[in-house]
Write an enzyme that holds these catalytic residues in place. Structure first.
Site, mmCIF file in Angstrom:
data_model
loop_
_atom_site.group_PDB
_atom_site.id
_atom_site.type_symbol
_atom_site.label_atom_id
_atom_site.label_comp_id
_atom_site.label_asym_id
_atom_site.label_seq_id
_atom_site.Cartn_x
_atom_site.Cartn_y
_atom_site.Cartn_z
ATOM 1 N N LYS A 74 0.866 -1.179 0.000
ATOM 2 C CA LYS A 74 0.000 0.000 0.000
ATOM 3 C C LYS A 74 0.901 1.227 0.000
ATOM 4 O O LYS A 74 1.921 1.255 0.706
ATOM 5 C CB LYS A 74 -0.894 -0.044 1.245
ATOM 6 C CG LYS A 74 -1.872 1.115 1.365
ATOM 7 C CD LYS A 74 -2.771 0.940 2.576
ATOM 8 C CE LYS A 74 -3.804 2.051 2.702
ATOM 9 N NZ LYS A 74 -4.719 1.834 3.859
ATOM 10 N N SER A 127 -9.697 1.929 2.869
ATOM 11 C CA SER A 127 -8.790 2.704 2.043
ATOM 12 C C SER A 127 -7.760 1.857 1.294
ATOM 13 O O SER A 127 -7.135 2.356 0.371
ATOM 14 C CB SER A 127 -8.049 3.722 2.912
ATOM 15 O OG SER A 127 -7.206 3.043 3.842
ATOM 16 N N SER A 168 -9.867 -0.495 7.067
ATOM 17 C CA SER A 168 -9.304 -0.425 5.715
ATOM 18 C C SER A 168 -8.593 -1.663 5.193
ATOM 19 O O SER A 168 -8.198 -1.690 4.033
ATOM 20 C CB SER A 168 -8.351 0.759 5.617
ATOM 21 O OG SER A 168 -9.099 1.928 5.499
#
Ligand code: GLN
Length: 488
Positions: A78, A153, A177
């Site tokens: 990420k 997210s 997330s």
């Protein structure tokens, strides 16, 4: 050997070990898939030369003998973890072009475990969002239906693994997330106990909540990655727990006989879509067949988790994001009158709407006159929510329920209504506020053929138990093995 993108991390490790494939071949294979499916918007950065250098080093390490199982298996991070080999943006214009001089601890540990990084994955700006639509560099599409969001997210991580662009990815979970995008994309993802994984080099959103964790197809893969990621980091993250790294694969096959699974009645009340409910019920029935017992419990402050989180997280964010001032990192507005004007212009141009909204909310709830009314109240209720879980764990060993009230919604469906996104976090926020480990496990499919995730929540340091329950469920079902059409 099957095509590499059809294999799990564990299987790829075995193929590498048996010398049926090399790390360089795997890297080439996945890099070409990333190019082929660039339309998904899952990756923000790749660097062929950097990846191949890591892959060659992994092959050399294997050839020398004694290399760890994950050596040569690709992954991607990420874009909220700082990396030396790739740019890091946290999905924000304010960090466009930023390059970190060091690797996050989680990145370093996985690299030491031999994994090869394919690049950086899209996410909501500073991890604020539930649909990946708050990324400054464009939305990400859900491979199960490209007109829908992948969740957020960690939406880039979820979309990339679901589409077979990478076998596993890192994510971060502040209020859901990892769990929610895993649920929306049919993956397995786990957020460990707060403090298990070091936050060093993970760009801070809400420091008392942020945790790193893996997203992959199977619980076994998550166990492998989590074992490599966790462990104390006392010199660099003062909140990292003094708990030795565990081998979470050891207990995967434990029996579930007599396991008490608590079902919070508030998680099954109004607001939960019927298709999600049906898939969850079916998964729970499977777990009963494996010997588990279902018991009703109560988490009476579930609804309060939303206002509490949306006071505390913005409060911490407003403080954490003060470092992006046009001086120390990234963007600086090209024209300004004086220092204050430079701050204003840089932050107005660099931050997106949602981030600015949270900075304003956070500053407000921390300001003199409102601190007691909002921030302090929220902290008190946070403590009570944690207490409710401890009460619940006197009646059960593991808690189960939905991850989200619905399957993935359509891109743009929540439009300019941030509250719609906030409300959809209801089932993931309580465990985050309490600092408990939580995971999402594929539990079936709902409306439009979209994946549904079962959430499992454990008491502190019970990650091994959660992975065990998930693994046993995955041996009895095949939801985690299904692939979205068009990405085979
Ligand atoms: N959706 C939540 C938020 O927007 C959680 C995000 C996260 O876990 N990073 O804050």
């Amino acid at each position: 050997m099957s095509a590499p993108h059809e294999l799990t991390v564990a299987q790829l490790g075995a193929e590498l070990q048996a010398k049926r494939v090399s790390a360089v071949e795997l890297a080439e294979h996945f890099l070409s898939r990333i190019d082929q499916h660039a339309d998904l918007g899952a990756f923000l950065a790749t660097d062929r030369a950097a990846t191949l250098a890591q892959a060659r080093a992994a092959d050399a390490r294997r050839a020398a003998g004694g290399a760890p199982l994950l050596t040569g298996v690709p992954l991607a991070h990420k874009d909220i973890f700082v990396t030396r080999d790739f740019p890091t943006t946290a999905g924000s214009r304010i960090l466009a072009g930023y390059r970190s001089p060091f690797d996050a601890t989680v990145v370093r540990r996985l690299a030491e475990g031999g994994m090869v990084c394919l690049g950086k994955l899209s996410c909501d700006e500073f991890a604020m969002g539930s649909a990946n639509e708050n990324c400054a560099f464009g939305p990400v599409k859900n491979p199960w239906d490209v007109s829908r969001v992948p969740g957020g997210s960690s939406g880039g991580s979820a979309a990339a693994v679901a589409a077979g662009l990478v076998p596993a990815a890192t994510g971060t979970d502040t209020g859901g997330s990892i769990r929610q995008p895993a649920s929306f994309c049919g993956l397995t993802g786990i957020k460990p106990t707060y403090g298990r994984a070091s936050r060093y080099g993970m760009i801070a959103f809400a420091s008392s909540l942020d945790q790193a964790g893996p997203m992959a197809r199977t619980a076994e893969d998550c166990a492998l990655l989590l074992s490599a990621m966790c462990g104390p980091d006392p010199d660099r993250d003062a909140t990292s727990l003094d708990e030795p790294a565990e081998d979470f694969t050891r207990t995967l096959n434990d029996g579930l006989d007599g396991l008490r699974i608590g079902l919070p009645k508030e998680f099954f009340a109004g607001g939960l879509a019927a298709d999600v409910r049906a898939a969850i019920d079916a998964a729970l029935a499977e777990l009963q067949k494996l010997g588990a017992q279902l018991v009703e419990i109560s988490l009476p402050r579930t609804e309060l988790a939303i206002p509490v989180y949306y006071v505390i997280a913005p409060a911490e964010a407003s403080s954490n994001l003060s470092r992006f001032d046009g001086v120390k990192f990234g963007l600086r507005a090209p024209q300004y009158a004086d220092l204050e004007d430079m701050y204003k212009k840089t932050r107005s141009q660099g931050f997106g709407d949602e981030v600015q909204r949270r900075i304003m909310t956070g500053t407000y709830v921390l300001s003199h006159g409102y601190y007691d009314a909002y921030y302090l109240q929220a902290q008190k209720i946070r403590r009570m929510i944690a207490g409710d879980f401890q009460q619940a764990f006197t009646q059960c060993d593991v808690i189960a329920g939905p991850v989200a009230p619905s399957v993935a919604w359509h891109l743009g469906a929540h439009g300019a209504d941030p509250l719609a996104d906030y409300l959809a976090d209801i089932y993931t926020l309580p465990a985050s506020l309490a600092g408990l480990p939580g995971m999402s496990v594929p539990a079936g499919f709902g409306e439009g053929g979209m994946p549904v995730g079962l959430q499992l929540i454990g008491n502190y340091l019970q990650e091994g138990r959660l992975l065990n329950v998930a693994h046993r469920l995955q041996q009895a079902t095949d939801f985690h093995l299904r692939r979205p059409e068009g990405f085979l």
